[in-house]
Design a protein around this motif. Structure first.
Motif, PDB file in Angstrom:
ATOM      1  N   VAL A 275       0.577  -0.947  -0.224  1.00 26.22           N
ATOM      2  CA  VAL A 275       0.460  -0.250  -0.157  1.00 26.22           C
ATOM      3  C   VAL A 275       0.808   1.160  -0.255  1.00 26.22           C
ATOM      4  O   VAL A 275       0.509   2.529  -0.286  1.00 26.22           O
ATOM      5  CB  VAL A 275      -0.737   0.043   1.268  1.00 26.22           C
ATOM      6  N   PHE A 276       1.631   0.762   1.240  1.00 22.69           N
ATOM      7  CA  PHE A 276       2.859   2.274   1.007  1.00 22.69           C
ATOM      8  C   PHE A 276       3.395   2.353  -0.827  1.00 22.69           C
ATOM      9  O   PHE A 276       3.700   3.673  -0.714  1.00 22.69           O
ATOM     10  CB  PHE A 276       4.080   1.727   1.800  1.00 22.69           C
ATOM     11  N   ILE A 277       3.746   1.315  -1.152  1.00 19.91           N
ATOM     12  CA  ILE A 277       4.497   1.524  -2.570  1.00 19.91           C
ATOM     13  C   ILE A 277       3.745   2.429  -3.270  1.00 19.91           C
ATOM     14  O   ILE A 277       4.191   3.245  -4.228  1.00 19.91           O
ATOM     15  CB  ILE A 277       5.201   0.387  -3.109  1.00 19.91           C
ATOM     16  N   VAL A 278       2.595   1.964  -3.208  1.00 18.12           N
ATOM     17  CA  VAL A 278       1.796   2.555  -4.326  1.00 18.12           C
ATOM     18  C   VAL A 278       1.390   3.846  -3.576  1.00 18.12           C
ATOM     19  O   VAL A 278       1.628   4.663  -4.473  1.00 18.12           O
ATOM     20  CB  VAL A 278      -0.138   1.734  -4.076  1.00 18.12           C
ATOM     21  N   ALA A 279       1.228   3.944  -2.943  1.00 21.59           N
ATOM     22  CA  ALA A 279       1.356   5.743  -2.276  1.00 21.59           C
ATOM     23  C   ALA A 279       2.043   6.776  -2.779  1.00 21.59           C
ATOM     24  O   ALA A 279       2.020   7.168  -3.680  1.00 21.59           O
ATOM     25  CB  ALA A 279       0.966   5.467  -1.044  1.00 21.59           C
ATOM     26  N   ILE A 280       3.384   5.861  -3.014  1.00 18.82           N
ATOM     27  CA  ILE A 280       4.721   6.581  -3.333  1.00 18.82           C
ATOM     28  C   ILE A 280       3.420   7.681  -4.673  1.00 18.82           C
ATOM     29  O   ILE A 280       4.931   7.646  -5.300  1.00 18.82           O
ATOM     30  CB  ILE A 280       5.701   6.034  -2.883  1.00 18.82           C
ATOM     31  N   GLY A 281       3.885   6.179  -5.405  1.00 16.41           N
ATOM     32  CA  GLY A 281       3.811   5.981  -6.787  1.00 16.41           C
ATOM     33  C   GLY A 281       2.915   6.904  -7.256  1.00 16.41           C
ATOM     34  O   GLY A 281       3.238   8.371  -7.950  1.00 16.41           O
ATOM     35  N   VAL A 282       1.730   7.096  -6.610  1.00 16.34           N
ATOM     36  CA  VAL A 282       0.563   8.237  -7.390  1.00 16.34           C
ATOM     37  C   VAL A 282       0.970   8.956  -6.194  1.00 16.34           C
ATOM     38  O   VAL A 282       1.282  10.251  -7.065  1.00 16.34           O
ATOM     39  CB  VAL A 282      -0.660   7.130  -6.387  1.00 16.34           C
ATOM     40  N   LEU A 283       1.890   9.707  -5.093  1.00 16.34           N
ATOM     41  CA  LEU A 283       2.401  10.601  -4.730  1.00 16.34           C
ATOM     42  C   LEU A 283       3.251  11.619  -5.456  1.00 16.34           C
ATOM     43  O   LEU A 283       2.812  12.508  -6.401  1.00 16.34           O
ATOM     44  CB  LEU A 283       3.171  10.353  -3.663  1.00 16.34           C
ATOM     45  N   ASN A 284       3.634  10.326  -6.283  1.00 11.27           N
ATOM     46  CA  ASN A 284       5.040  11.250  -7.045  1.00 11.27           C
ATOM     47  C   ASN A 284       4.313  11.740  -8.708  1.00 11.27           C
ATOM     48  O   ASN A 284       5.312  13.176  -9.549  1.00 11.27           O
ATOM     49  CB  ASN A 284       6.033   9.714  -7.534  1.00 11.27           C
ATOM     50  N   THR A 285       3.704  10.865  -9.463  1.00 11.32           N
ATOM     51  CA  THR A 285       3.014  11.342 -10.100  1.00 11.32           C
ATOM     52  C   THR A 285       1.919  12.289 -10.604  1.00 11.32           C
ATOM     53  O   THR A 285       1.392  13.420 -10.717  1.00 11.32           O
ATOM     54  CB  THR A 285       2.246  10.566 -11.257  1.00 11.32           C
ATOM     55  N   VAL A 286       1.546  12.358  -9.452  1.00 13.24           N
ATOM     56  CA  VAL A 286       0.380  13.643  -9.294  1.00 13.24           C
ATOM     57  C   VAL A 286       1.343  14.926  -8.390  1.00 13.24           C
ATOM     58  O   VAL A 286       0.797  16.431  -9.377  1.00 13.24           O
ATOM     59  CB  VAL A 286      -0.661  13.643  -7.742  1.00 13.24           C
ATOM     60  N   LEU A 287       1.880  15.140  -7.856  1.00 12.08           N
ATOM     61  CA  LEU A 287       3.568  16.264  -7.905  1.00 12.08           C
ATOM     62  C   LEU A 287       3.888  16.765  -8.980  1.00 12.08           C
ATOM     63  O   LEU A 287       4.056  17.651  -9.147  1.00 12.08           O
ATOM     64  CB  LEU A 287       4.256  15.063  -7.177  1.00 12.08           C
ATOM     65  N   MET A 288       4.497  15.719  -9.954  1.00 14.25           N
ATOM     66  CA  MET A 288       4.878  16.004 -10.972  1.00 14.25           C
ATOM     67  C   MET A 288       4.140  16.629 -11.717  1.00 14.25           C
ATOM     68  O   MET A 288       3.704  18.429 -12.447  1.00 14.25           O
ATOM     69  CB  MET A 288       5.751  14.626 -11.734  1.00 14.25           C
ATOM     70  N   SER A 289       2.777  15.976 -12.137  1.00 12.06           N
ATOM     71  CA  SER A 289       1.690  16.989 -12.913  1.00 12.06           C
ATOM     72  C   SER A 289       1.877  18.439 -12.432  1.00 12.06           C
ATOM     73  O   SER A 289       0.973  19.090 -13.435  1.00 12.06           O
ATOM     74  CB  SER A 289       0.482  15.729 -13.042  1.00 12.06           C
ATOM     75  N   VAL A 290       1.029  18.647 -10.904  1.00 14.60           N
ATOM     76  CA  VAL A 290       0.773  19.883 -10.804  1.00 14.60           C
ATOM     77  C   VAL A 290       2.155  20.955 -10.426  1.00 14.60           C
ATOM     78  O   VAL A 290       1.995  21.678 -11.673  1.00 14.60           O
ATOM     79  CB  VAL A 290       0.363  19.797  -8.945  1.00 14.60           C
ATOM     80  N   MET A 291       3.269  20.253 -10.267  1.00 14.19           N
ATOM     81  CA  MET A 291       4.405  21.248 -10.323  1.00 14.19           C
ATOM     82  C   MET A 291       4.774  21.680 -11.920  1.00 14.19           C
ATOM     83  O   MET A 291       4.964  23.327 -11.422  1.00 14.19           O
ATOM     84  CB  MET A 291       6.307  20.227  -9.829  1.00 14.19           C
ATOM     85  N   GLU A 292       4.592  20.851 -12.958  1.00 12.96           N
ATOM     86  CA  GLU A 292       5.503  20.912 -14.461  1.00 12.96           C
ATOM     87  C   GLU A 292       3.938  21.415 -14.618  1.00 12.96           C
ATOM     88  O   GLU A 292       4.383  22.639 -15.686  1.00 12.96           O
ATOM     89  CB  GLU A 292       5.155  19.958 -15.343  1.00 12.96           C
TER      90      GLU A 292
END
Ligand SMILES: Nc1ncnc2c1ncn2[C@@H]1O[C@H](COP(=O)(O)OP(=O)(O)O)[C@@H](O)[C@H]1O
Ligand SMILES: [Mg+2]
Lengths: 404, 234
Positions: A275-292
């Motif tokens: 669950v934690f790994i999945v959460a990290i993966g989601v975190l990463n993509t969401v963060l990237m898409s907002v930051m860019e």
């Protein structure tokens, strides 16, 4: 209004949407499969342990389970059985008598466990006929036949057609002594039983031990093991007899159940990691898409979008993509778990648990394999997007739009 | 509008701005006092790095000054909340940026109507105003295109349409012609000049483009974050 823009962003930025959704879908599907498989494995263990052997619920004379005795019997078992059969969710019931004694074939003797069964009922309830690996199963009428355990046959050097003499003390104190023909050899799936079991027709045992019309145990099979507790309570209520005990399987084999619960705790840790790994993966993509898109949010604010509206825009986009991903992930999860529940996967090495052998792992399609990943993906996506959403909302437009 | 009314749209008093560039303080503005009145067509000129963009950002509340006070139509920016400021910008300021800054996922029509959507203008009226303003900036028939499908000049026209459509009190344009060829730049300036004369809409440019300077009615020169000169033209 921001919802409309959110939809436009999602559909017009396909690459970004697909990337984000992919991370969520893969995470969802993987965790769904892991949960389906591990739950399936537990259910499998439980089913092997209960369905074909101890049953899902057992009814005895009160105190029999703690301290079995030939005298603690149920006399009106036919009528009790009928009452149980009428309970919702009950699939089958079957009566049993248990006693011990000495078994001899020619010169060889050993201690045996004598199990009297109602052949027809036992076949339906626990597939007794399928446990007979050599010879025949017992006849449905009492013919002084016996089916013995595989290892017991070896110990006694018995073959099909041999006579076995059973020797014990009957319920009235007299000597119980008779001769039976070995018609079959059984593999009950567990080692101890295979060493000692002598299955006889229930009428033969009642006669031998002077226990006419009485049994020690009624085994109940239910259609859905998850409802055992409810059904067991319902049976208790229906029988309304404090001289009887009604035990669900997890009370019958408490030590096994406790061991399994312990093992499940270990499994929970593994789940948490996934669950934690999945959460990290989601975190990463969401963060990237907002930051860019910092610049875009800067423009929106510059032309008069309120901070809270920018906040919602970010959240909406994430939530919409998350919902879509959950739907797709759920379909994939159900699909793969279904495949795995039919075909199974082989364990690296088979193992034996409490005398039961396991070679393959089958998945299970249940609520947890959808709910846990759905919650994980949703909560992590929303929690993760909160930070960039707040950041986007508070952005100083001048800074966001500055060109270097 | 009557230009003799002399309404103060923007007042800046003692505005300074110190940026922190990786720990090194950069003095972008060193105490600017300026008043922009309704109906002006004014250009702020000065070499690159003289603080033009910084000044426009600060007077519109896109960035906060280090010191000093900015008033928009009599209201002090630093005393406004984030929401008030957003609403104020939405209703009173139209922006034209050097880099156009259209929303890439929205069509031309959607970009132009965005501010009206925020302001809650009904759909039919939004559409009518978008079509009208696109006609004014010479962009008929491209409503449904995405910004990426337009030339730089066309994108800047969309940006001008977006800035003007809600009829703001003032239009702030940061080097609007810098990315355009001189013919396109001149056309757009003529158009804005005409709108200024006809509607009395206030324009404030930052530029180092002679095309803009020629047409400005007032020329403010910034150097090293200070007002070097301030002259009326014509
Ligand atoms: N965000 C920033 N961080 C650090 N320095 C900045 C920042 N923005 C502008 N500057 C500096 O402030 C000065 C003024 O910049 P600017 O207002 O963009 O000038 P102009 O628009 O006249 O070219 C320049 O020296 C520039 O490098
Ligand atoms: Mg600049």
């Amino acid at each position: 209004m921001m919802l409309k823009i959110a939809f436009r962003n999602i559909f017009r930025q396909k690459r970004r949407t697909i990337l984000t959704a992919l991370a969520m879908i893969v995470g969802f599907t993987l965790s769904s499969i892991v949960i389906g498989l591990s739950d399936g494995a537990y259910s499998n263990v439980i089913e092997m342990f209960t369905g074909n052997r101890i049953g899902h619920i057992q009814v005895h004379r009160a105190g029999y389970h703690d301290k079995p005795s030939i005298y603690k019997t149920i006399s009106n078992y036919e009528s009790i059985g009928k009452m149980i059969q009428n309970e919702d969710g009950v699939e089958a019931w079957t009566p049993r008598i248990y006693t011990g004694g000495l078994g001899s074939v020619d010169e060889r003797s050993t201690a045996v466990r004598i199990i009297g069964i109602d052949v027809a009922r036992e076949n339906i309830a626990t597939n007794f006929n399928k446990k007979v690996i050599e010879g025949n199963t017992l006849s449905e009428t009492a013919l002084h036949e016996v089916v013995i355990g595989e290892k017991l046959a070896k110990t006694l050097a018995a073959t099909l057609g041999s006579k076995i003499v059973l020797f014990s003390q009957a319920a009235d104190g007299s000597i119980a002594n008779d001769e039976y023909t070995i018609v079959g050899i059984a593999d009950s799936g567990d080692d101890i039983t295979n060493r000692v079991a002598c299955y006889l027709h229930i009428d033969d045992v009642q006669e031998l031990f002077v226990l006419e019309g009485r049994v020690h145990e009624i085994v109940v099979i239910v259609s859905n093991i998850n409802k055992v507790e409810r059904i067991s309570n319902a049976i208790t209520e229906r029988l309304h007899d404090t001289s009887l005990e009604v035990l669900p399987w997890y009370q019958v084999v408490k030590s096994f159940y406790d061991a399994m619960q312990k093992d499940k705790q270990g499994d929970a840790v593994a789940r948490f990691i996934i669950v934690f790994i999945v959460a990290i993966g989601v975190l990463n993509t969401v963060l990237m898409s907002v930051m860019e898109r910092t610049r875009e949010y800067g423009v929106l604010k510059a032309v008069g979008t309120k901070p809270i509206q920018v906040f919602w825009l970010v959240i909406y986009e994430v939530v919409i993509i998350t919902m879509g991903s959950i739907v797709i992930g759920a379909m994939l999860g159900v699909f793969f778990n279904y495949l795995l529940s039919v075909y199974g996967v082989s364990y690296a090495e088979g193992f034996t648990l409490a005398g039961v052998e396991f070679g393959k792992m089958y998945a299970e399609v249940n609520v947890a394999c959808l709910l846990v990943p759905a919650t994980t993906v949703f909560v992590s996506a929303v929690v993760v997007s909160l930070f960039p959403a707040i950041k986007a909302a508070r952005i100083m437009p001048a800074r966001a739009m500055r060109i270097h | 509008m009557n230009q003799t009314e002399k309404i103060d749209v923007i007042t800046a008093e003692g505005v300074t701005k110190v940026y922190d560039a990786d720990g090194i303080p950069v003095n972008a503005l060193n105490g600017v006092d300026l008043t922009i009145q309704a109906g002006e067509f004014t250009a702020i000129v000065g070499p690159s790095g003289s603080g033009k963009t910084t000044f426009l950002n600060i007077i519109s509340g896109l960035d906060a000054p280090t010191e000093g006070k900015v008033s928009l139509a009599g209201k002090v920016i630093s005393e406004m909340s984030g929401n008030e400021l957003s609403d104020y910008r939405r209703d009173n300021i139209g922006f034209i940026f050097q880099a156009y800054n259209l929303i890439p996922v929205l069509t031309v029509e959607e970009n132009v109507e965005y501010i009206m959507l925020l302001a809650g203008v009904p759909k039919a009226e939004r559409h009518k105003r978008v079509i009208d303003i696109l006609k004014v900036v010479g962009l008929e028939g491209v409503e449904d295109r995405l910004p990426t499908q337009l030339s730089g000049g066309q994108q800047q026209r969309v940006a001008i349409a977006r800035a003007m459509v809600s009829e703001p009190t003032i239009i702030l344009a940061d080097e609007p012609t810098a990315n355009l060829d001189s013919k396109t730049g001149a056309d757009l300036l003529e158009m804005m000049r005409k709108l200024n004369t006809e509607t009395g809409m206030t324009y404030l440019f930052s530029t180092h483009d002679p095309l803009v300077m020629e047409r400005a009615k007032r020329l403010i020169t910034l150097r090293d974050g200070l007002v070097e000169s301030d002259e009326a033209r014509e």
